[in-house]
Motif scaffolding. Structure first.
Motif: not given
Length: 414
Positions: A179-204
């Motif tokens: 009997a197996s219990y499968l568990f965990g998480s995947i974290e994705e980070n995206e960083f980008f800029s538009i003009g003088s603005s910087y955006f960062e998106m994190n998804e767990d």
């Protein structure tokens, strides 16, 4: 020895299980698909035997390939195995080449006999691995012809905490259940800029689910055994936390902050395998396995491909000159193997398959027990230089400390 071994086992167990999956466990670009690359490594000596062992008995070392093997743990024996791995990846496409090193823990396990007919054990091992970086990913600005470039990274993966029980039905037949219990998480980070603005998106994204399994081993003769296993399908439930942050003139503002959003379940397929183990003469043994993972039945697709049935082959050999030899070199176990699979992800009607050549040594630690230092090396390749695919060459080194202790044995001398 057991007064020291027992607390050490459990302190390591709780310490590693608290953070079983960490960053940098793999550097494969194929880990960006699905739940990441499926971990092919196992415990102890099987890593050097072409990752085979469905029919291999587990009397002196833990065999996580088949729960039925736990029925063969020697009476009054306690087995413990902790492993570490180092991976070097070199991948290339038609434009560039890259390389990456990673190092992490590979497994933690213990097993012991319940009676002369049964044994039980617990293992903790990575199930999937994620570790990738994408630079300069171009995207269109919504409502405009202009583009921006992003840097995207992904880390994490799933772990498998499995309990195995084996029972000896007769002198020749061993049955097992897991009997197996499968568990965990995947974290994705995206960083980008538009003009003088910087955006960062994190998804767990978090996944979990239970998966049952069965196993069988049958000793046809004293030197020839067959085995079979099945892991039943399961749908892993998932949810996601998402945060988007905007930075302008040094000031950060949270644009979006969501927790616990449902994501589609990820379906794991039925996995079935058969194997043989035989020893044509004393000191020499052969393992051969075939597995089939029925991914097509899940009817899942990825952003760039479809999941197809996967076939996995593995073969391994071991040579031991003399288990009771006076010379240390006589008691060293020499191992080699080969494994190949045709992949389960089809991209542009091309499956991403691969192969690996393995070799290793079993170095005795204590002449009075079966404790062993298992070292293995693997060279493998997956993918190909065609269309949008990436060719990946990798080197694996694993180190497993496999210890045996004897319980309830009275000393003849004090």
């Amino acid at each position: 020895m057991k007064k020291l071994l027992f607390p050490v086992c459990f302190s390591l167990w709780f310490g590693l299980s608290a953070n079983a999956q960490s960053e940098g466990l793999t550097g494969s670009p194929y880990s960006m698909y699905g739940l990441g690359t499926t971990n092919q490594l196992s415990l102890g000596k099987s890593n050097a035997l072409g990752r085979s062992g469905i029919a291999l008995p587990g009397n002196t070392e833990i065999n996580n390939q088949n729960p039925a093997s736990y029925a063969s743990v020697f009476d009054k024996s306690f087995l413990f195995d902790v492993g570490f791995q180092s991976e070097y990846n070199h991948y290339s496409n038609k434009i560039s080449d890259e390389s990456k090193w990673s190092f992490n823990f590979s497994n933690l396990a213990f097993a012991f006999s319940l009676s002369k007919r049964s044994g039980i054990g617990l293992t903790l091992i990575p199930y999937t691995n994620v570790g990738y970086t994408l630079l300069g990913v171009s995207s269109n600005i919504e409502g405009s012809d202009e583009q921006f470039k992003s840097t995207i990274t992904g880390v994490g993966g799933l772990n498998a905490l499995r309990i195995n029980y084996g029972y000896r039905l007769s002198d020749k037949i061993r049955l097992g259940v897991s009997a197996s219990y499968l568990f965990g998480s995947i974290e994705e980070n995206e960083f980008f800029s538009i003009g003088s603005s910087y955006f960062e998106m994190n998804e767990d994204t978090f996944y979990n689910g239970f998966r049952p399994g069965l196993g069988l081993q049958y000793d046809i003769t004293k030197n020839f055994s067959a085995g079979a296993t099945v892991q039943f399908p399961v749908s892993l439930q998932g949810n996601m936390d998402r945060t988007v942050t905007k930075t302008l003139d040094g000031a950060s503002v949270i644009v979006e902050d969501q927790e616990g959003d449902d994501v589609p379940d990820f379906k794991l397929p039925t996995e079935a395998g058969i194997g043989i183990y035989f020893s044509p003469f004393k000191g020499f043994s052969v393992n051969a396995d075939y597995r089939r993972n029925f991914w097509s039945a899940t009817e899942q697709t990825d952003n760039i491909g479809k999941y197809k049935d996967q076939d996995i082959f593995g073969i391994g050999v071991e040579y031991l000159k003399d288990a009771r030899g006076l010379e240390y070199t006589d008691r060293i176990r020499y191992r080699a193997g080969f494994t190949a699979n045709n992949g389960y992800l089809s991209i542009n009607n091309k499956k991403v398959g691969g192969y690996a050549i393995t070799a290793g040594l079993g170095l005795p630690i204590n002449p009075n027990t079966h404790s062993m230092l298992n070292i293995s090396y693997s060279y493998g390749q997956k993918g190909q230089l065609s269309n949008i695919l990436v060719k990946e060459n990798y080197h694996f080194i694993t180190l497993n400390v496999s210890l045996e202790d004897l319980w309830f044995i009275k000393r003849k001398y004090d």
